[in-house]
Design an enzyme around this catalytic site. Structure first.
Site, PDB file in Angstrom:
ATOM      1  N   ARG A  95      -3.529  31.803  17.699  1.00  0.00           N
ATOM      2  CA  ARG A  95      -2.431  32.502  18.374  1.00  0.00           C
ATOM      3  C   ARG A  95      -1.426  33.083  17.390  1.00  0.00           C
ATOM      4  O   ARG A  95      -0.817  34.118  17.671  1.00  0.00           O
ATOM      5  CB  ARG A  95      -1.727  31.554  19.341  1.00  0.00           C
ATOM      6  CG  ARG A  95      -2.571  31.322  20.562  1.00  0.00           C
ATOM      7  CD  ARG A  95      -1.875  30.431  21.543  1.00  0.00           C
ATOM      8  NE  ARG A  95      -2.594  30.446  22.808  1.00  0.00           N
ATOM      9  CZ  ARG A  95      -2.490  29.515  23.729  1.00  0.00           C
ATOM     10  NH1 ARG A  95      -1.684  28.487  23.539  1.00  0.00           N
ATOM     11  NH2 ARG A  95      -3.161  29.607  24.846  1.00  0.00           N
ATOM     12  N   LYS A 103     -14.128  24.347  38.838  1.00  0.00           N
ATOM     13  CA  LYS A 103     -13.788  24.367  40.261  1.00  0.00           C
ATOM     14  C   LYS A 103     -13.837  25.745  40.892  1.00  0.00           C
ATOM     15  O   LYS A 103     -13.480  26.735  40.264  1.00  0.00           O
ATOM     16  CB  LYS A 103     -12.359  23.834  40.439  1.00  0.00           C
ATOM     17  CG  LYS A 103     -12.244  22.356  40.205  1.00  0.00           C
ATOM     18  CD  LYS A 103     -10.829  21.933  40.462  1.00  0.00           C
ATOM     19  CE  LYS A 103     -10.729  20.425  40.553  1.00  0.00           C
ATOM     20  NZ  LYS A 103      -9.351  20.004  40.808  1.00  0.00           N
ATOM     21  N   GLY A 132      -9.272  29.514  28.794  1.00  0.00           N
ATOM     22  CA  GLY A 132      -9.183  28.650  27.615  1.00  0.00           C
ATOM     23  C   GLY A 132     -10.523  28.079  27.192  1.00  0.00           C
ATOM     24  O   GLY A 132     -10.929  28.183  26.019  1.00  0.00           O
ATOM     25  N   GLY A 148      -4.397  31.161  31.520  1.00  0.00           N
ATOM     26  CA  GLY A 148      -3.958  31.289  32.909  1.00  0.00           C
ATOM     27  C   GLY A 148      -3.559  32.716  33.255  1.00  0.00           C
ATOM     28  O   GLY A 148      -3.839  33.205  34.349  1.00  0.00           O
TER      29      GLY A 148
HETATM   30  P1  ADP Z   1     -11.717  28.203  31.690  1.00  0.00           P
HETATM   31  O1  ADP Z   1     -10.750  27.314  30.935  1.00  0.00           O
HETATM   32  O2  ADP Z   1     -12.522  29.066  30.773  1.00  0.00           O
HETATM   33  O3  ADP Z   1     -11.058  28.966  32.796  1.00  0.00           O
HETATM   34  P2  ADP Z   1     -12.516  26.061  33.406  1.00  0.00           P
HETATM   35  O4  ADP Z   1     -11.319  25.279  32.958  1.00  0.00           O
HETATM   36  O5  ADP Z   1     -12.545  26.565  34.792  1.00  0.00           O
HETATM   37  O6  ADP Z   1     -12.807  27.254  32.378  1.00  0.00           O
HETATM   38  O7  ADP Z   1     -13.821  25.171  33.287  1.00  0.00           O
HETATM   39  C1  ADP Z   1     -14.189  24.519  32.101  1.00  0.00           C
HETATM   40  C2  ADP Z   1     -14.652  23.128  32.364  1.00  0.00           C
HETATM   41  O8  ADP Z   1     -15.675  23.106  33.338  1.00  0.00           O
HETATM   42  C3  ADP Z   1     -15.234  22.511  31.119  1.00  0.00           C
HETATM   43  O9  ADP Z   1     -14.437  21.384  30.744  1.00  0.00           O
HETATM   44  C4  ADP Z   1     -16.631  22.105  31.535  1.00  0.00           C
HETATM   45  O10 ADP Z   1     -17.026  20.844  31.011  1.00  0.00           O
HETATM   46  C5  ADP Z   1     -16.526  22.033  33.028  1.00  0.00           C
HETATM   47  N1  ADP Z   1     -17.839  22.161  33.670  1.00  0.00           N
HETATM   48  C6  ADP Z   1     -18.679  23.206  33.602  1.00  0.00           C
HETATM   49  N2  ADP Z   1     -19.821  22.927  34.271  1.00  0.00           N
HETATM   50  C7  ADP Z   1     -19.688  21.680  34.769  1.00  0.00           C
HETATM   51  C8  ADP Z   1     -20.519  20.833  35.552  1.00  0.00           C
HETATM   52  N3  ADP Z   1     -21.727  21.221  35.950  1.00  0.00           N
HETATM   53  N4  ADP Z   1     -20.028  19.604  35.872  1.00  0.00           N
HETATM   54  C9  ADP Z   1     -18.814  19.212  35.478  1.00  0.00           C
HETATM   55  N5  ADP Z   1     -17.973  19.969  34.750  1.00  0.00           N
HETATM   56  C10 ADP Z   1     -18.416  21.191  34.393  1.00  0.00           C
HETATM   57 MG    MG Z   2      -9.914  25.415  31.416  1.00  0.00          MG
END
Ligand code: ADP
Ligand code: MG
Length: 440
Positions: A76, A238, A392, A415
């Site tokens: 950053r 999620k 992230g 975010g």
């Molecule tokens: P970002 O930060 O890129 O927006 P998210 O925070 O939504 O992504 O999701 C990332 C998390 O999702 C990671 O910690 C990863 O381990 C988890 N994840 C991905 N697939 C699965 C799964 N099948 N079961 C449990 N957790 C998962």
């Molecule tokens: Mg995340």
């Protein structure tokens, strides 16, 4: 009927929780209405400001991981360098403001930005004077120490309660030593704080920094004028955190590739065996509605056809690849997309001209469950498509796959980029004036 709690942002950007009870369409509509923005973003940039001999307050995002005074990842800080160099080369004196962590409105040595001043001195190859307070005489003293054309880094803005409260008096105090304002903190643009919005009222000129400009240009182009086929890859933990993004992108993309834990809510809604995989049981109807919407709009919504199932969410846990319809999953959990899914998704990505990716395809933090995510990262990097990655964990996954230099744009705003893709107005962007020229 189901029930879900949404985070809703008001016009003034206060976040509150709103419970929505109703059918899936009602829930999706509420999510979508939570704050639409106009997608045509063309903001005045630092290139349009007179800088010579002027003091510029630059809001940066130096919210870096620091442990025992040692900076873990300085991405950053590096990301702000183009704007800082631009301003300094044009004769400006730069006052840098940022937050770090959540000190909740009081000074706290555990959240000091002092180590960043040291790191920035190394990166810029010139002295950065640290001001132990963000406002008042301390700042003036630091400015005279730095001299004209120098750089001052202010202490953590969140040591003052007025920052997050967007208190006009605090915003005025931040503005007092400066002649103009530049916002280069895209990652903080979804917050209406004194340094991201309020300060604009107290200075005659404001503009976007180069990093902010790049974020708006790349993310804005996805929503406004994507080259087709336009493919979105969505994964992560999620569905609930990404309803807005799904709904908003459905109106724009040609294909939506779903992976990660998110897929299991879709599977359960289709009556497929999910074992102990992460599912959001309140969103079964919402996923059915998403599938219907995709159909109605002619968007190809794809789900994994095979997956890796494991006994436990741990390195070294026993695991195997199964078709998603195979009941042999038993009480195990799905942790990654399988090779057949990778092949199918990779083919779609190869044929795309625009790709946006948010959310890992599996539990990529564990090597054995990172294969799907890494393979798709490779596919995105190898595709001739314009590629944008946000979020992230997704950005971390790209780093892990080692393909960062073959991605068109890696968004620095976790975010904030999600809110942008979800169609929300970002207060820090809205606060900036529109451009006179078309530079963004
Ligand atoms: P970002 O930060 O890129 O927006 P998210 O925070 O939504 O992504 O999701 C990332 C998390 O999702 C990671 O910690 C990863 O381990 C988890 N994840 C991905 N697939 C699965 C799964 N099948 N079961 C449990 N957790 C998962
Ligand atoms: Mg995340």
């Amino acid at each position: 009927m189901s029930e879900i709690v949404l985070e809703v942002r008001s016009q003034k950007s206060e976040v509150r929780s709103q419970k929505v009870v109703g059918g899936p369409r009602r829930i999706l509509q509420a999510a979508a209405a939570a704050g639409r923005r106009t997608t045509n973003v063309s903001k005045k940039t630092i290139r349009e400001l007179a800088l010579d001999g002027r003091r510029v307050f630059v809001r940066v995002d130096f919210n870096v991981p620091i442990r025992d005074g040692v900076i873990g990842d300085d991405t950053r800080i590096r990301a702000a360098l183009p704007t800082l160099t631009f301003a300094l080369e044009r004769g400006a004196t730069v006052i840098l403001g940022s937050h770090l962590g959540r000190p909740k409105g009081t000074p706290n040595a555990g959240f000091t930005l002092r180590p960043v001043a040291t790191r920035l001195t190394e990166l810029l190859g010139r002295r950065v004077v640290f001001s132990e307070d963000a406002v008042g005489d301390t700042v003036l003293a630091a400015l005279s120490e730095a001299g004209p054309g120098g750089v001052v880094l202010l202490e953590n803005l969140r040591f003052h309660p007025g920052e997050e409260a967007n208190d006009p008096a605090f915003a005025a105090a931040l503005a007092a030593p400066a002649d103009c304002y530049v916002n280069d903190a895209f990652g903080s643009a979804h917050r209406a704080h004194a340094s991201t919005t309020g300060i604009v009222d107290h200075l005659p000129e404001a503009a976007a920094g180069l990093l902010m400009g790049a974020e708006l240009r790349h993310l804005g182009a996805l929503l406004d004028s994507p080259q087709r086929p336009f493919v979105a890859i969505l994964g992560g933990a999620k569905v609930s955190g990404k309803l807005e993004v799904i709904e908003h992108l459905l109106g724009r993309v040609d294909a939506l590739l779903i992976g990660g834990a998110m897929a299991y809510t879709f599977f359960m809604a289709r009556g497929l065996p999910v074992g102990r995989s992460l599912v959001e049981a309140t969103l079964l109807d919402a996923t059915r509605t998403i599938e219907q919407d995709a159909d109605a709009r002619g968007v190809r919504l794809e789900l994994p056809s095979d997956h890796v199932v494991a006994n436990r969410l741990e390195a070294g846990a026993a695991h195997e690849t199964l078709g998603v319809e195979n009941p042999a999953i038993g009480d195990r959990l799905g942790v990654d997309i399988g090779p057949a899914t990778v092949e199918r998704y990779a083919a779609t990505i190869a044929a795309a001209r625009t790709v946006v990716w948010n959310g890992p395809m599996g539990v990529f933090e564990i090597d054995a469950f990172a294969l799907g995510t890494v393979a798709l990262a490779e596919a995105v990097a190898s595709s001739a498509a314009t590629s944008v990655v946000g979020g992230g964990d997704s950005v971390a996954a790209i780093g892990r796959a080692g393909v960062g230099d073959r991605i068109t744009h890696i968004s620095t705003g976790g975010g904030a980029s999600l809110e942008f893709l979800g169609g929300r107005r970002l207060p820090g962007v809205e606060a900036l004036p529109d451009t006179a020229e078309s530079t963004v």
